[in-house]
Design an enzyme around this catalytic site. Structure first.
Site, PDB file in Angstrom:
ATOM      1  CG  ASP A 180      -1.901   1.143   1.187  1.00 40.18           C
ATOM      2  OD1 ASP A 180      -1.502   2.278   0.841  1.00 40.18           O
ATOM      3  OD2 ASP A 180      -3.076   0.909   1.463  1.00 40.18           O
ATOM      4  CG  HIS A 181       1.464   4.189  -3.270  1.00 39.12           C
ATOM      5  ND1 HIS A 181       0.224   3.817  -3.712  1.00 39.12           N
ATOM      6  CD2 HIS A 181       1.530   5.532  -3.454  1.00 39.12           C
ATOM      7  CE1 HIS A 181      -0.422   4.881  -4.147  1.00 39.12           C
ATOM      8  NE2 HIS A 181       0.347   5.937  -4.009  1.00 39.12           N
ATOM      9  CG  HIS A 243      -4.283   4.335  -0.838  1.00 35.91           C
ATOM     10  ND1 HIS A 243      -3.325   3.347  -0.819  1.00 35.91           N
ATOM     11  CD2 HIS A 243      -4.529   4.580  -2.147  1.00 35.91           C
ATOM     12  CE1 HIS A 243      -3.008   3.026  -2.071  1.00 35.91           C
ATOM     13  NE2 HIS A 243      -3.725   3.750  -2.891  1.00 35.91           N
TER      14      HIS A 243
HETATM   15  C1  BG6 Z   1      -3.426   4.520  -6.512  1.00 34.49           C
HETATM   16  C2  BG6 Z   1      -4.755   4.591  -7.186  1.00 34.49           C
HETATM   17  O1  BG6 Z   1      -3.423   3.481  -5.560  1.00 34.49           O
HETATM   18  O2  BG6 Z   1      -3.166   5.753  -5.848  1.00 34.49           O
HETATM   19  C3  BG6 Z   1      -4.811   5.763  -8.165  1.00 34.49           C
HETATM   20  O3  BG6 Z   1      -4.986   3.381  -7.912  1.00 34.49           O
HETATM   21  C4  BG6 Z   1      -4.428   7.048  -7.467  1.00 34.49           C
HETATM   22  O4  BG6 Z   1      -6.109   5.881  -8.726  1.00 34.49           O
HETATM   23  C5  BG6 Z   1      -3.117   6.878  -6.731  1.00 34.49           C
HETATM   24  O5  BG6 Z   1      -4.298   8.053  -8.455  1.00 34.49           O
HETATM   25  C6  BG6 Z   1      -2.820   8.107  -5.884  1.00 34.49           C
HETATM   26  O6  BG6 Z   1      -1.549   7.980  -5.329  1.00 34.49           O
HETATM   27  P1  BG6 Z   1      -0.695   9.255  -4.954  1.00 34.49           P
HETATM   28  O7  BG6 Z   1       0.534   8.718  -4.319  1.00 34.49           O
HETATM   29  O8  BG6 Z   1      -0.428   9.986  -6.253  1.00 34.49           O
HETATM   30  O9  BG6 Z   1      -1.543  10.090  -4.049  1.00 34.49           O
END
Ligand code: BG6
Ligand code: NDP
Length: 493
Positions: A180-181, A243
């Site tokens: 989960d980044h 997230h």
């Molecule tokens: C991803 C989603 O997990 O997170 C995308 O699949 C989204 O739809 C993205 O745009 C947002 O990540 P960040 O790090 O740019 O806020």
């Protein structure tokens, strides 16, 4: 001095977008920081028949694209550790060829059987690949075997459970790293430092002093070229199930016994267990959805490439979460996320209760009421904190005004901050699961989200209902107004 790890990385989906844009550049950063040393090799796989040289060229280019100032001599040595094999994950016979190469590279680079299998491909393959890795003898007997999987982890609780059973047939929970980044983001990790490293914060972190908590993940971009996936997922499954639930569980959890992956997970799971799973009627009241319409310059979601003209997919979600436990009883956690909103940012606003009696407002200053204290955690694009306090306005008389104590990371600190994927790859090498989602967390999150999704699937919404460039539909504001509250971040601020 950086700790060096030895590992053989196998990237399934090694020719794909994520691998090129994020994974190879992040791995190179780890190499430059000294975390990889000499005892590592990278095996890229996909069905295309590339040579090692072609693979190395692509990886070199991905490093240049990501880091225009990269040391290209270091990059040349780095990519010499890269190998490519054409491999269809659905064809068992291909795993034998892969096994030979993996064992050869293991010996050649003295890796001692430490293996990381990264599944950067469509989720429908995850279970099959994991089982084949085990049955075809790709797991080592001597070193560590770790499986890294990308999102999404299922499309509801039932599909997630099936997938988890498949993965468990080959890897145990301590070997599975569910990415989960958001957990790799500096300021998301800072939630725990802020809470458990500061007596005054943690001692106020409960329903006696906190009125409500607000989490906003706002995106400026639309669906771009991802309609194939996004139109079947929607904002609820794409952002809330993973997230937002991860952020909320860190805000709500109790203090862990120690700052280790096992202890942190125990507390996050406990928090999620006390999250109230709504009845359909409660879900209808506490969650609202939206889909963007056009503005002067941007198309409506339904006019984006590959989106059906009658799509009912949600590109915006706002909702209220309630925890039924001693700490949080009565404190709503409001969350919202959406595409094509006013700006790209992530922030958390913790709104404190006002003093029970405002002695400054009575009897002379009825109009000058105290503002609430608000602790804001800026996750992105700025990284920092802000604390809103009330202070006396300078001068004659006695009026109060809100002032802000601010901390923002400076340029040097930002440069030192690893990108989420670099951090998460590093954690995988270290064998630290703190910043990965455990199965229990994923399953509680799905059980919560499933009720809402099921309700929405049974009804036809009146879409589009918000204009690109706004902060979502009116119903999002009404959700808080109903509780006599308002979003701290509003467009006119
Ligand atoms: C991803 C989603 O997990 O997170 C995308 O699949 C989204 O739809 C993205 O745009 C947002 O990540 P960040 O790090 O740019 O806020
Ligand atoms: P891509 O479609 O760009 O890449 C898919 C990869 O899988 C390609 O290398 C493809 O190569 C390979 N592949 C497809 N079928 C097979 C097969 N049968 N056997 C072997 N290889 C196969 O996907 P992304 O890189 O965008 O996404 C990968 C994963 O990461 C997904 O789970 C996605 O949800 C997730 N993700 C992606 C993000 C991104 O920014 N791209 C962000 C967050 C998560 P070939 O067709 O030649 O076999």
């Amino acid at each position: 001095m950086a700790t060096e790890y030895s590992s053989l990385f196998t990237f399934f989906g090694g020719t794909g977008d994520l691998a090129k844009r994020k994974l190879y550049p992040s791995l190179f950063k780890l190499y430059v920081r000294g975390n990889l040393g000499e005892h590592f090799a990278v095996l890229g796989t996909a069905r295309d028949s590339w040579t090692d040289d072609k693979f190395r060229e692509v990886v070199t280019q991905s490093i240049k694209d990501d880091q225009p100032d990269a040391d290209m001599h270091a990059a040349e040595i780095f990519v010499s550790h890269f190998y490519y094999i054409a491999h269809d994950v659905t064809d068992k016979a291909h795993y034998a060829v892969m096994k030979d190469l993996v064992e050869k590279l293991d010996k050649q680079y003295s890796i001692n059987g430490n293996r990381i299998f990264y599944l950067s491909m469509a989720p429908r393959f995850f279970g099959e690949v994991a089982l084949n890795l085990k049955s075809e003898g790709l797991l080592s007997d001597d070193g560590s075997n770790r499986l890294v999987i990308e999102k999404p982890f299922g499309t509801d609780f039932s599909t997630a459970e099936t997938l988890n059973k498949q993965l468990s047939g080959a890897f145990d929970e301590t070997q599975i790293y569910r990415i989960d980044h958001y957990l790799g983001k500096e300021m998301v990790q800072n939630i725990q430092a802020l809470r458990f490293g500061n007596t005054f914060v943690e001692s106020l972190w409960n329903n006696r002093y906190i009125d409500n908590v607000q989490v906003t993940l706002s995106e400026k971009l639309g669906v771009e070229d991802r309609a194939g996936y996004y139109d079947t997922a929607g904002a609820l499954r794409d952002m809330v199930q993973n997230h937002i639930m991860q952020i909320v569980s860190q805000l709500a959890m109790e203090q862990p016994v120690s700052f280790t992956d096992a202890d942190v997970r125990v507390e996050k799971i406990k928090a999620l267990r006390s999250l109230r799973v709504y009845s359909p009627a409660e879900a209808a009241k506490n969650f609202i959805r939206g889909q963007y319409g056009a503005n002067d310059t941007e198309p409506a979601y339904r006019d984006e490439p590959n989106v059906p003209k009658d799509s009912h997919n949600d590109t915006f979600v706002a909702g209220k979460l309630l925890f039924d436990n001693y700490r949080w009883s009565g404190v709503p956690f409001y969350v919202r996320t959406g595409k094509r909103l006013a700006d790209k940012f992530t922030r958390i606003d913790v709104v404190f209760k006002k003093p029970l009696i405002d002695i400054f407002a009575f009897p002379q200053n009825r109009d000058n009421s105290l503002a609430p204290n608000v602790l804001t955690i800026y996750v992105e694009p700025n990284s920092g904190f802000s604390l809103q306090l009330n202070a006396k306005t300078a001068g004659q008389g006695f009026e109060t005004e809100p002032i802000h104590l601010d901390f923002q990371q400076d340029v040097a600190q930002k440069e030192e901050t690893p990108e989420p994927y670099e951090r998460l790859l590093h954690d995988t090498l270290k064998g630290d699961q703190t910043n990965f989602a455990s199965w229990d967390e994923v399953s509680y999150a799905w059980k919560f989200v499933d009720v809402i999704q099921k309700l929405w699937d049974s009804e036809t919404p009146d879409f589009p209902n918000y204009i690109s460039g706004s902060m979502g539909p009116a119903a999002s504001d009404e959700l808080l107004q109903r509780d006599h509250r308002a979003w701290v971040y509003r467009l006119n601020r």
